[in-house]
Design a protein around this motif. Structure first.
Motif, short mmCIF file in Angstrom:
data_model
loop_
_atom_site.label_atom_id
_atom_site.label_comp_id
_atom_site.label_asym_id
_atom_site.label_seq_id
_atom_site.Cartn_x
_atom_site.Cartn_y
_atom_site.Cartn_z
N THR A 43 3.54 1.20 -9.28
CA THR A 43 3.94 1.12 -7.88
C THR A 43 4.30 -0.31 -7.48
N GLU A 44 3.47 -1.25 -7.94
CA GLU A 44 3.75 -2.65 -7.62
C GLU A 44 5.08 -3.09 -8.20
N LYS A 55 7.69 -1.13 -8.72
CA LYS A 55 8.72 -0.53 -7.86
C LYS A 55 9.01 -1.42 -6.66
N ASN A 56 7.94 -2.03 -6.15
CA ASN A 56 8.08 -2.80 -4.92
C ASN A 56 8.41 -4.27 -5.13
N THR A 111 10.25 -7.63 -5.40
CA THR A 111 11.50 -8.05 -4.78
C THR A 111 12.48 -8.55 -5.83
N ASN A 131 4.00 6.41 -8.85
CA ASN A 131 5.24 5.97 -9.47
C ASN A 131 5.09 5.96 -10.98
N ARG A 181 13.34 -1.77 -12.92
CA ARG A 181 12.12 -1.32 -12.26
C ARG A 181 11.54 -0.04 -12.86
N SER A 194 -3.43 4.49 -5.24
CA SER A 194 -2.39 5.51 -5.14
C SER A 194 -2.93 6.83 -4.60
#
Lengths: 140, 623
Positions: A42-43, A45-46, A48, A82, A111, A139
Motif C-alpha cells: 500500500t505504501e 502504491k502511494n 510520490t 494492495n 508501483r 490494511s
C-alpha cells in the motif's frame, strides 16, 4: 609562547577531535547509502516518486500466486489491500509458502512490480515480521 | 508438584537475596577475617534453591508435565529426549532462569575463590551482584515465571520450534550466557574495587581470570551460533550483520579491549579508570543484548515471537544499573591512586591503547548500525534495516591499519622502545606479503584497489604471527590467540573473495552446468523419523576428475507443523560444498542452491584457536 608539552598536547587533542568528526561523517554517510527502507504494498502504491534505491517489501504471499520456472520464482505480495508482483531468481528460504509472511528485498520497476534480489522469511510459524503485522493491521 | 517446588525455591532465593543486600552494609564496617559465615551460607542456599528450581524445570520438560505452561507451549511428547532437555532454555522463561542460575553459581564461585582479597571488596561485589540477582528474580517471578500452572492439564504440548532442534543450538544459549553473565561479576567487582579504592594490580590479577572466562565462553557461544546459522538457515554464510548477532559481538569487542587493558593495569598500573569504564560498558552491553533479543524491539529476521511488555522491565532495570554505576564512578573516581609513571609513545602500552581505540571504533559502528533503525522508527516511524554494506564499508578500511598495528604491537617492549625496532625483518615480511597478495589477486582476477592493501595487511599479520612462535619473549597463549585471529581474517577474506554460488529451480532428473561442474538432481526419497518426515534429495556434483553426492533434506515436522531444510555440506580443508533445497510448490520444481565456500572450515578452526589461547592462559596460571 607555550611550552613544547602544551603544544604537543594541543596537537594531540585537535587530531583526536578531527578524526572523531571524520568518523562521524563517514558513519552517517555510509548509513545514508546503505539503509534499506521497509514498505508495504500500500505504501508503495502511494509513493510520490519511485526510488532507485534498494527497498524491502513485506506482506503475505498471495494464495495461488507462486509461479515457478527453471530460473525464476514469481509471486504476488499482498497486504490484503494492495498487491505487488515480485520477480525473483535465486534461492528462497525454508518457510516461503503461499499464505505465509514474506519480505522481499530488491528494486522497484514501477508501483506494481519489484525485481527482488533476496527473499527473507521468518523463523517460526507463529512469527510474523513486526512490519507485516503492522501492515496487516493498517490494511484491516 | 514440580511447579510448586520451582516456585517456592525461587521465592526462597528471593528472600536470601534481600537478606544479603540488607546485611552487607552492616558487615562492611566490621573487619571480619572472612566474609562472615552467615552471608556465605545465604549465598549457598540461594544457589542451591535456584539449582533446584532449574532442575525442577528440566524434569518437567523430561516427563512432559503439561500442567506447566512453559512445558506446554514449548514441548511435545514425541520430541527426542535431548531436545526435551535443551527445550528448557530454548524459550524465554527457561532461558532467563538459566541466566539466573549462572549468575548465582558464578557468585558462589567468586565467593569461594576470592578468599585472600580484602573483606570490603568482597562484600561490595556480593552486594552489587545480589542487586543484579534480585532484579532477575523479580523479573522472572513477576513477568516471565516458568512455573505457571495450567488447568485443566492439556494432553499434548504445542512443540518446540523445529529450527531450534539442533545440537549446536541446544548448547549455544548456555555457552553464550556463561559469557554474558561472566561480565556481571566483572561489573560488580569493578564497582566494588572503585568504592573500596582497590583498582590496582591485585584487582587486575584477580579479575583477569573472570574477563578471560567470559571472553572464552562468549567467543565459543558466538561460534556455535554462527555454525548453526551456516547449516540450518540455509543462507550459506556465517555472519549476516543481523541485529541479534551484532548484539553478541558488541560485548565481545568490549571484552577484548578490557582484557588488553587489564594486562596493562596488572603490569604497569595504568589505565585504571578506563578499565572500570570498560567493565561497566561490557556488562551494560550484555544486558542490553538480552533486552534487545528478548523484547522483540529489534527488527530482525532472527527475533522470535515475543511479548514487548517484558522489555520495559529489563529496560528500567538496565537504566537503574547504568545510572547507579555512572553515579558511583563519578563519586569515587578520585579514589583511584594514580601513580603515573612516564611512558613513551613507542611502547607496548601505546600498542594496547591503539588496540582499544580500534575495538571501540568497531564497537561504535556495530552499535550505530544496530540501534539506528530503532531510533529512526521511534523518531520518524520509518522502518529501515541496515545492510551488510554499511558494516563492510566502515570496518574494512580500518581493518588495514588495525592488522598492521596488531602485527607490530606485541613485539614492542614495555615503557620505551625504539622506532627503528620496526626492523629489516619486518620489512622483509612486508615485502613478501605484498608479493604474495599481488600474485594471489592476479590469479584470482579481482580488482586490486580495495583488496590489495587488505590482503597485504592480513598476510603480513599472518606471517608475523607465525614468526612470533620462534620468539621467546611473549607467552604462548597470546601467540596462539593472535595467530588464530590472523588465520580468521585471512580465511574470511579468501572465503569472501572466492565463494561461488549458483541457484536454480530444478525437477528430479534435471542437470545444470555451473562453472566447470555439472549438478544433477538424481533422486528424491521419503524417510520417516520420530517426529518428522523428511524428503531426502540426492544431488551429484561432478567435474572432470571426481564427483561427490550431496543429500540435503527438507523436513516436515508434525509438532508444530513446520518445514525446515537441512543443508548437506561436504567439508574439505580447502573448501566446503554446500547444497540446500526447498519445496516451492507442488509442481515438481525444487529451489536449489549450491555454494562453494573456500576455507570455511578454517574460519571455525581459527575461532577455536583464538579461544584456546585464552583457555591455555587460565590453565597455565593455575597449573
Amino acid at each position: 609562547m607555550y611550552g613544547k608539552k602544551v603544544k604537543l598536547r594541543a596537537i594531540f587533542i585537535l587530531s583526536i577531535f578531527f578524526s572523531l568528526i571524520l568518523i562521524v561523517f563517514l558513519v552517517f554517510k555510509s548509513l545514508e547509502e546503505n539503509v534499506v527502507y521497509f514498505k508495504s504494498p500500500t505504501e508503495i502504491k502511494n509513493l510520490t516518486e519511485l526510488t532507485s534505491k534498494k527497498i524491502r517489501v513485506g506482506g503475505m504471499v498471495k494464495e495461488k500466486s507462486i509461479n515457478v520456472n527453471q530460473s525464476e520464482v514469481n509471486f504476488v505480495i499482498t497486504d490484503f489491500k494492495n498487491e505487488l508482483i515480485v520477480n525473483y531468481s535465486g534461492s528462497v528460504p525454508n518457510l516461503f509458502e503461499e499464505g505465509k509472511g514474506v519480505v522481499a528485498e530488491g528494486f522497484l520497476k514501477d508501483r506494481n512490480f519489484l525485481t527482488a534480489v533476496k527473499i527473507l522469511a521468518k523463523h517460526d510459524e507463529n512469527y510474523m515480521p513486526p512490519e507485516v503485522k503492522e501492515a496487516l493491521k493498517e490494511s484491516n | 508438584m514440580l511447579n510448586q517446588i520451582g516456585n517456592y525455591s525461587l521465592y526462597i532465593a528471593l528472600l536470601s537475596s534481600i537478606l544479603i543486600i540488607i546485611q552487607s552494609p552492616i558487615l562492611l564496617n566490621r573487619n571480619n577475617i572472612n566474609v562472615s559465615g552467615r552471608i556465605f551460607s545465604l549465598i549457598s542456599i540461594q544457589s542451591l534453591m535456584i539449582i533446584i528450581s532449574f532442575i525442577a524445570l528440566i524434569i518437567a520438560f523430561i516427563i512432559s508435565d503439561f500442567s506447566n505452561e512453559t512445558v506446554y507451549t514449548n514441548s511435545h511428547t514425541s520430541k527426542p529426549l535431548f531436545y526435551k532437555i535443551s527445550g528448557t532454555w530454548g524459550n524465554h522463561e527457561g532461558s532467563l532462569l538459566l541466566w539466573l542460575l549462572v549468575l548465582s553459581i558464578f557468585l558462589l564461585i567468586f565467593t569461594i575463590t576470592s578468599k585472600n582479597l580484602s573483606n570490603k571488596y568482597r562484600i561490595l561485589t556480593l552486594f552489587f551482584q545480589e542487586i543484579i540477582i534480585l532484579g532477575f528474580l523479580l523479573f522472572i517471578l513477576f513477568t516471565s515465571n516458568p512455573f505457571m500452572s495450567l488447568f485443566p492439564i492439556p494432553n499434548e504440548g504445542t512443540g518446540l520450534n523445529p529450527i531450534l532442534q539442533d545440537p549446536a543450538l541446544a548448547i549455544h544459549p548456555p555457552i553464550l550466557y556463561l559469557g554474558y553473565v561472566g561480565t556481571s561479576i566483572i561489573f560488580s567487582s569493578s564497582l566494588a574495587a572503585l568504592i573500596s579504592g582497590s583498582v590496582n594490580k591485585t584487582w587486575a590479577k584477580h579479575i583477569k581470570n573472570w574477563v578471560l572466562v567470559s571472553w572464552i565462553f562468549l567467543s565459543i557461544g558466538i561460534l556455535l551460533g554462527s555454525i548453526w546459522a551456516y547449516y540450518e538457515l540455509g543462507w550459506g554464510g556465517f555472519w549476516f550483520w543481523d541485529p541479534v548477532e551484532n548484539v553478541s559481538l558488541m560485548p565481545w569487542f568490549c571484552l577484548t579491549a578490557l582484557f588488553h587493558t587489564i594486562l596493562i593495569l596488572e603490569k604497569r598500573e595504568m589505565f585504571h579508570s578506563w578499565a572500570v569504564i570498560l567493565s561497566i560498558t561490557t556488562f551494560s552491553l550484555s544486558m542490553s543484548g538480552t533486552f534487545l533479543v528478548r523484547s522483540g524491539i529489534l527488527n530482525s529476521i532472527h527475533t522470535f515471537a515475543n511479548d514487548p511488555s517484558r522489555g520495559v522491565f529489563i529496560l528500567c532495570f538496565l537504566f537503574i544499573l547504568i545510572t547507579l554505576s555512572i553515579f558511583i564512578y563519578f563519586f569515587y573516581q578520585n579514589k583511584i591512586k594514580n601513580n603515573f609513571t612516564k611512558t613513551y609513545i613507542v611502547s607496548k602500552e601505546t600498542a594496547v591503547l591503539v588496540n582499544n581505540l580500534f575495538m571501540m571504533f568497531f564497537l561504535s559502528v556495530v552499535l550505530i548500525g544496530t540501534v539506528y533503525p530503532i531510533f529512526l522508527e521511534v523518531v520518524n516511524n520509518d522502518k529501515i534495516s541496515v545492510g551488510p554494506p554499511f558494516y563492510h564499508k566502515l570496518i574494512v578500511p580500518f581493518l588495514i591499519p588495525f592488522l598492521i598495528f596488531m602485527a607490530i604491537g606485541p613485539n614492542l617492549n614495555w615503557i620505551k622502545d625504539k622506532i627503528n625496532k620496526i626492523n629489516l625483518q619486518q620489512l622483509l615480511f612486508f615485502i613478501l606479503s605484498i608479493i604474495i597478495s599481488f600474485i594471489f589477486l592476479k590469479r584470482v582476477g579481482i580488482s586490486y584497489l580495495f583488496s590489495l592493501p587488505l590482503f597485504i595487511a592480513s598476510i603480513f599479520l599472518f606471517l608475523i604471527t607465525i614468526k612470533d612462535f620462534s620468539v621467546k619473549k611473549t607467552n604462548l597463549s597470546q601467540k596462539i590467540s593472535h595467530f588464530g585471529f590472523s588465520l580468521f581474517i585471512l580465511s574470511v577474506l579468501v572465503n569472501g573473495v572466492l565463494a561461488k554460488e549458483y541457484s536454480s529451480n530444478m525437477k528430479v532428473g534435471d542437470e545444470r552446468k555451473f562453472l566447470n561442474k555439472t549438478i544433477k538432481f538424481e533422486s528424491l526419497k521419503v524417510n520417516e523419523s520420530k517426529n518428522y518426515q523428511s524428503l531426502e534429495a540426492n544431488f551429484k556434483i561432478s567435474d572432470k576428475n571426481n564427483s561427490i553426492n550431496l543429500k540435503p533434506e527438507v523436513r516436515v515436522y508434525d509438532q508444530p507443523q513446520t518445514i525446515t531444510s537441512e543443508a548437506d555440506i561436504k567439508s574439505t580443508l580447502y573448501s566446503d560444498n554446500f547444497l540446500v533445497f526447498n519445496i516451492l510448490k507442488n509442481d515438481g520444481f525444487y529451489n536449489v542452491r549450491y555454494q562453494i565456500k573456500p576455507f570455511m572450515i578454517w574460519i571455525w578452526i581459527s575461532i577455536i584457536l583464538i579461544s584456546f589461547g585464552g583457555i591455555l592462559s587460565i590453565v597455565k596460571k593455575n597449573g
